[in-house]
Design a protein around this motif. Sequence first.
Motif, PDB file in Angstrom:
ATOM      1  N   ASP A   9      38.440  41.291  33.211  1.00 53.54           N
ATOM      2  CA  ASP A   9      38.671  42.043  34.449  1.00 53.54           C
ATOM      3  C   ASP A   9      37.543  41.864  35.458  1.00 53.54           C
ATOM      4  OD1 ASP A   9      41.089  42.975  33.529  1.00 53.54           O
ATOM      5  OD2 ASP A   9      40.286  44.892  32.813  1.00 53.54           O
ATOM      6  N   GLU A  10      36.315  41.865  34.992  1.00 55.62           N
ATOM      7  CA  GLU A  10      35.167  41.739  35.894  1.00 55.62           C
ATOM      8  C   GLU A  10      35.169  40.371  36.580  1.00 55.62           C
ATOM      9  OE1 GLU A  10      30.346  41.684  35.505  1.00 55.62           O
ATOM     10  OE2 GLU A  10      31.442  43.057  34.199  1.00 55.62           O
ATOM     11  N   LYS A  11      35.473  39.332  35.826  1.00 54.22           N
ATOM     12  CA  LYS A  11      35.508  37.983  36.411  1.00 54.22           C
ATOM     13  C   LYS A  11      36.684  37.823  37.364  1.00 54.22           C
ATOM     14  CE  LYS A  11      32.808  35.756  32.948  1.00 54.22           C
ATOM     15  NZ  LYS A  11      32.584  34.700  32.048  1.00 54.22           N
ATOM     16  N   ARG A  12      37.796  38.442  37.046  1.00 48.91           N
ATOM     17  CA  ARG A  12      38.951  38.383  37.952  1.00 48.91           C
ATOM     18  C   ARG A  12      38.628  39.080  39.276  1.00 48.91           C
ATOM     19  NH1 ARG A  12      42.243  40.013  33.655  1.00 48.91           N
ATOM     20  NH2 ARG A  12      42.755  41.922  34.757  1.00 48.91           N
ATOM     21  N   ALA A  13      37.964  40.220  39.204  1.00 54.75           N
ATOM     22  CA  ALA A  13      37.583  40.948  40.418  1.00 54.75           C
ATOM     23  C   ALA A  13      36.589  40.131  41.250  1.00 54.75           C
ATOM     24  CB  ALA A  13      36.979  42.311  40.061  1.00 54.75           C
ATOM     25  N   PHE A  14      35.652  39.477  40.573  1.00 54.84           N
ATOM     26  CA  PHE A  14      34.678  38.625  41.252  1.00 54.84           C
ATOM     27  C   PHE A  14      35.387  37.462  41.943  1.00 54.84           C
ATOM     28  CE2 PHE A  14      31.706  34.990  41.163  1.00 54.84           C
ATOM     29  CZ  PHE A  14      30.720  35.505  41.978  1.00 54.84           C
ATOM     30  N   MET A  15      36.323  36.826  41.230  1.00 51.90           N
ATOM     31  CA  MET A  15      37.065  35.702  41.796  1.00 51.90           C
ATOM     32  C   MET A  15      37.880  36.151  43.009  1.00 51.90           C
ATOM     33  SD  MET A  15      37.609  32.496  41.730  1.00 51.90           S
ATOM     34  CE  MET A  15      36.867  32.063  40.188  1.00 51.90           C
ATOM     35  N   ALA A  16      38.498  37.316  42.923  1.00 53.62           N
ATOM     36  CA  ALA A  16      39.278  37.838  44.042  1.00 53.62           C
ATOM     37  C   ALA A  16      38.380  38.047  45.264  1.00 53.62           C
ATOM     38  CB  ALA A  16      39.965  39.139  43.655  1.00 53.62           C
ATOM     39  N   LYS A  17      37.178  38.562  45.048  1.00 51.89           N
ATOM     40  CA  LYS A  17      36.239  38.784  46.151  1.00 51.89           C
ATOM     41  C   LYS A  17      35.805  37.454  46.765  1.00 51.89           C
ATOM     42  CE  LYS A  17      33.796  41.551  48.679  1.00 51.89           C
ATOM     43  NZ  LYS A  17      34.466  42.268  49.749  1.00 51.89           N
ATOM     44  N   LEU A  18      35.559  36.448  45.932  1.00 53.84           N
ATOM     45  CA  LEU A  18      35.193  35.128  46.447  1.00 53.84           C
ATOM     46  C   LEU A  18      36.301  34.556  47.326  1.00 53.84           C
ATOM     47  CD1 LEU A  18      33.549  33.254  43.415  1.00 53.84           C
ATOM     48  CD2 LEU A  18      32.434  34.159  45.450  1.00 53.84           C
TER      49      LEU A  18
END
Length: 179
Positions: free
Chosen positions: A28-37
């Motif tokens: 979940d944390e990496k998905r949220a980071f990717m979405a922000k990028l």
Amino acid sequence: MGNEIKKTGTGGKYNFPNARMKLIEQDDEKRAFMAKLIENNLAFFNVGLNPVKSDEELCERLNFFFSECARTQQLPTVEKMCNCLGYDRTTVFGWESGHTGGFSSATSNIIKKAKQILASMDAELAAEGKIQPVIYLFRSKNFYGMKDQQDLVLTPNTQRLSDSDYQEIAEKYKQLPTM
């Protein structure tokens, strides 16, 4: 069994770079980071859909770019900067080097100064241990014109041969065995 992903290397350790990364879809944390990028980059892409057309617009857009990166707390990069300007890296690098005509003779200097800010930030990030040295080396060589170079100055320390030296060498050459 066939669809399983081996997550660990020998001894159960994450000892391969790609094995250390969990699949983005499973974290979940990496998905949220990717979405922000994606969101950050898309915002600059959308601004760049109206490309700058003068040095004045170029300066305004660069000020906007750096201010927006500061406001949104995102790392400014060469790639994002080019998207924000509305041009690809090749064109912007051409302006910087003078190989491609910019808007005026000042365009090259404007781009150089903007990239100097980016280079300074990358240098500080590397010095503070915030990015890996190899990343800094890659970016500094590929984006900021730095290179590994050693200058060697060769100065001859032998004196010029005289005519008698040439004759002596010719005699020694005649004495060599022939095949």
